[in-house]
Design a protein around this motif. Sequence first.
Motif, PDB file in Angstrom:
ATOM      1  N   ASP A 172      31.109 -21.954  34.245  1.00  0.00           N
ATOM      2  CA  ASP A 172      31.006 -20.597  33.577  1.00  0.00           C
ATOM      3  C   ASP A 172      32.351 -20.181  32.876  1.00  0.00           C
ATOM      4  O   ASP A 172      32.267 -19.502  31.586  1.00  0.00           O
ATOM      5  N   GLU A 173      33.476 -20.451  33.366  1.00  0.00           N
ATOM      6  CA  GLU A 173      34.494 -20.034  32.648  1.00  0.00           C
ATOM      7  C   GLU A 173      34.762 -20.328  31.450  1.00  0.00           C
ATOM      8  O   GLU A 173      35.175 -19.786  30.422  1.00  0.00           O
ATOM      9  N   ILE A 174      34.659 -21.605  31.256  1.00  0.00           N
ATOM     10  CA  ILE A 174      34.957 -22.506  29.997  1.00  0.00           C
ATOM     11  C   ILE A 174      33.709 -22.140  28.992  1.00  0.00           C
ATOM     12  O   ILE A 174      34.116 -21.883  27.788  1.00  0.00           O
ATOM     13  N   PHE A 175      32.521 -22.160  29.704  1.00  0.00           N
ATOM     14  CA  PHE A 175      31.424 -21.664  28.541  1.00  0.00           C
ATOM     15  C   PHE A 175      31.478 -20.405  28.274  1.00  0.00           C
ATOM     16  O   PHE A 175      31.147 -19.867  27.166  1.00  0.00           O
ATOM     17  N   ARG A 176      32.045 -19.300  28.813  1.00  0.00           N
ATOM     18  CA  ARG A 176      32.332 -18.107  28.504  1.00  0.00           C
ATOM     19  C   ARG A 176      33.178 -17.794  27.490  1.00  0.00           C
ATOM     20  O   ARG A 176      32.988 -17.080  26.644  1.00  0.00           O
ATOM     21  N   HIS A 177      34.322 -18.757  27.394  1.00  0.00           N
ATOM     22  CA  HIS A 177      35.419 -18.535  26.209  1.00  0.00           C
ATOM     23  C   HIS A 177      34.805 -19.172  25.161  1.00  0.00           C
ATOM     24  O   HIS A 177      35.447 -18.968  23.805  1.00  0.00           O
ATOM     25  N   LEU A 212      22.625 -12.597  29.518  1.00  0.00           N
ATOM     26  CA  LEU A 212      23.923 -12.196  30.022  1.00  0.00           C
ATOM     27  C   LEU A 212      24.006 -10.661  30.336  1.00  0.00           C
ATOM     28  O   LEU A 212      24.624 -10.493  31.486  1.00  0.00           O
ATOM     29  N   ALA A 213      23.395  -9.938  29.470  1.00  0.00           N
ATOM     30  CA  ALA A 213      23.121  -8.470  30.020  1.00  0.00           C
ATOM     31  C   ALA A 213      22.660  -8.314  31.257  1.00  0.00           C
ATOM     32  O   ALA A 213      22.929  -7.261  31.649  1.00  0.00           O
ATOM     33  N   SER A 214      21.746  -9.092  31.711  1.00  0.00           N
ATOM     34  CA  SER A 214      21.032  -8.794  32.867  1.00  0.00           C
ATOM     35  C   SER A 214      21.845  -9.067  34.095  1.00  0.00           C
ATOM     36  O   SER A 214      21.209  -9.048  35.086  1.00  0.00           O
ATOM     37  N   GLY A 215      23.001  -9.848  33.825  1.00  0.00           N
ATOM     38  CA  GLY A 215      23.818 -10.141  34.957  1.00  0.00           C
ATOM     39  C   GLY A 215      23.848 -11.526  35.239  1.00  0.00           C
ATOM     40  O   GLY A 215      24.514 -11.885  36.201  1.00  0.00           O
ATOM     41  N   LEU A 216      23.226 -12.657  34.382  1.00  0.00           N
ATOM     42  CA  LEU A 216      23.351 -13.754  35.102  1.00  0.00           C
ATOM     43  C   LEU A 216      24.673 -14.448  34.409  1.00  0.00           C
ATOM     44  O   LEU A 216      25.105 -13.997  33.378  1.00  0.00           O
ATOM     45  N   PRO A 217      25.243 -15.437  35.139  1.00  0.00           N
ATOM     46  CA  PRO A 217      26.291 -16.219  34.593  1.00  0.00           C
ATOM     47  C   PRO A 217      26.186 -16.825  33.424  1.00  0.00           C
ATOM     48  O   PRO A 217      24.942 -17.245  33.271  1.00  0.00           O
ATOM     49  N   PRO A 218      27.108 -17.230  32.576  1.00  0.00           N
ATOM     50  CA  PRO A 218      26.850 -17.599  31.416  1.00  0.00           C
ATOM     51  C   PRO A 218      26.028 -18.949  31.298  1.00  0.00           C
ATOM     52  O   PRO A 218      25.064 -19.226  30.611  1.00  0.00           O
ATOM     53  N   VAL A 219      26.534 -19.935  32.405  1.00  0.00           N
ATOM     54  CA  VAL A 219      25.694 -21.311  32.354  1.00  0.00           C
ATOM     55  C   VAL A 219      24.230 -21.023  32.605  1.00  0.00           C
ATOM     56  O   VAL A 219      23.474 -21.509  32.208  1.00  0.00           O
ATOM     57  N   THR A 220      24.152 -20.173  33.724  1.00  0.00           N
ATOM     58  CA  THR A 220      22.828 -20.089  34.089  1.00  0.00           C
ATOM     59  C   THR A 220      21.922 -19.298  32.974  1.00  0.00           C
ATOM     60  O   THR A 220      20.696 -19.680  32.866  1.00  0.00           O
TER      61      THR A 220
END
Length: 255
Positions: free
Chosen positions: A97-102, A35-43
């Motif tokens: 990504d948005e659902i997984f982010r939460h 995540l810190a490397s900039g990948l979207p959450p699902v990826t």
Amino acid sequence: MSATDILLLALAGFAAGGMNALAGGGTFFSFPALLASGLPPVTANATNAVALWPASLAGAWAARGSLRPLGRYLLPLLLAGLAGGLLGGLLLLAGGDEIFRHLIPWLLLAATALFAASPWLSRALAARRRDTGRPPHGPLSLGAHVGVSVYGGYFGAGMGILQLAAFSIEGHPLARANALKNLISAVIYSVASLTFIFAGRVSWAELLVLLAGATAGGYAGGALGEKLPPRLLRALVIGVGGGMTLYYFWATYAR
């Protein structure tokens, strides 16, 4: 991918591989680094799952001697792992990504709590464990295995603890429960990883760096396994998991 990202992923992979070899909990290092490397959450989650795939296959292969006598008894468990892992992977992709982010802080909280409670859970299960040969498959037990497999395909951290608990409650002795856990984990990671690969949600450059670090870390962890106190290692994993959980609650809901 910058030089900083490469260094971060290599170090996180090394820590994840070492911790998985020593005490488990490597996902607490590898997933936040992706995540810190900039990948979207699902990826990031899909890439992390594929990175764990080879280790799961190796664990299943190592346990083949304990599993071979079970024969057709394994078929319903394999189908449960296959169906659950596929469903979990598809749910991750469908939710986006948005659902997984939460959900990330809640998933990390659940995984950290499971890891922290695993010694007490193991003792409680040992007190009621009984070797019943091959416990019969019932709708409730198979449903539980499907549920754990869905969780594994969706996120995966702490999945092994849930599987070990499910098999132990059914009456399998610890050695066989661990072998079954390794086999079903391999099935779940295999079907979920293939789902993510076919969907194009794996970032291969980050994956290769993470795998290189994890391979080196796994070797180092195996070499240090008898020299470091288990309590220190568990405390480190719980500390990292707790810190990541607090950070993602703040990042998700307070910013």
